[in-house]
Write an enzyme that holds these catalytic residues in place. Structure first.
Site, PDB file in Angstrom:
ATOM      1  N   CYS A  75       0.846  -1.202   0.000  1.00 37.79           N
ATOM      2  CA  CYS A  75       0.000   0.000   0.000  1.00 37.79           C
ATOM      3  C   CYS A  75       0.878   1.246   0.000  1.00 37.79           C
ATOM      4  O   CYS A  75       2.094   1.156   0.141  1.00 37.79           O
ATOM      5  CB  CYS A  75      -0.966  -0.003   1.177  1.00 37.79           C
ATOM      6  SG  CYS A  75      -0.188   0.189   2.792  1.00 37.79           S
ATOM      7  N   THR A  76       0.260   2.399  -0.145  1.00 35.77           N
ATOM      8  CA  THR A  76       1.032   3.646  -0.249  1.00 35.77           C
ATOM      9  C   THR A  76       1.865   3.932   0.989  1.00 35.77           C
ATOM     10  O   THR A  76       2.996   4.376   0.894  1.00 35.77           O
ATOM     11  CB  THR A  76       0.109   4.851  -0.532  1.00 35.77           C
ATOM     12  OG1 THR A  76      -0.985   4.797   0.371  1.00 35.77           O
ATOM     13  CG2 THR A  76      -0.407   4.843  -1.948  1.00 35.77           C
TER      14      THR A  76
END
Length: 105
Positions: free
Chosen positions: A9-10
């Site tokens: 994920c970011t």
């Protein structure tokens, strides 16, 4: 069916590990083997071996960012979705993987 995947994920914290857990549980529930590598803030964990990738019927990339080592999956069938899909609909994602593998030519 053997499935491998990568979750990233970011931020590289929560969603990465939630996606990993949800996907592995959904695959197990459907009677499949799955191993998910995580690429987060502390680097790569649960790293996939080339043998595991070679033996996999399909690759699921639950990613929101560019991952390292993507070239390892060249020539494999790949489903790429945002981590949010893996977190919210892991069973549907595994079903989609089954459909893609069933369409084998």
């Amino acid at each position: 069916m053997k499935i491998v995947g990568v979750a990233a994920c970011t931020v590289g914290i929560a969603h990465t590990y939630i996606a990993q857990e949800k996907l592995e549980n959904a695959a197990k529930k459907a009677g499949h083997e799955m191993k998910v590598e995580t690429q987060g803030t502390i680097g790569i964990e649960n790293e996939l071996t080339q043998a595991e990738i070679d033996q996999a019927d399909i690759v699921i990339l639950a990613i929101d960012v560019k991952i390292s080592g993507r070239e390892r999956f060249e020539g494999k069938r790949v489903i790429q979705v945002p981590t949010e899909v893996a977190v919210k609909s892991p069973n549907k994602l595994i079903e989609k993987a089954q459909e893609v593998v069933a369409q084998k030519v």
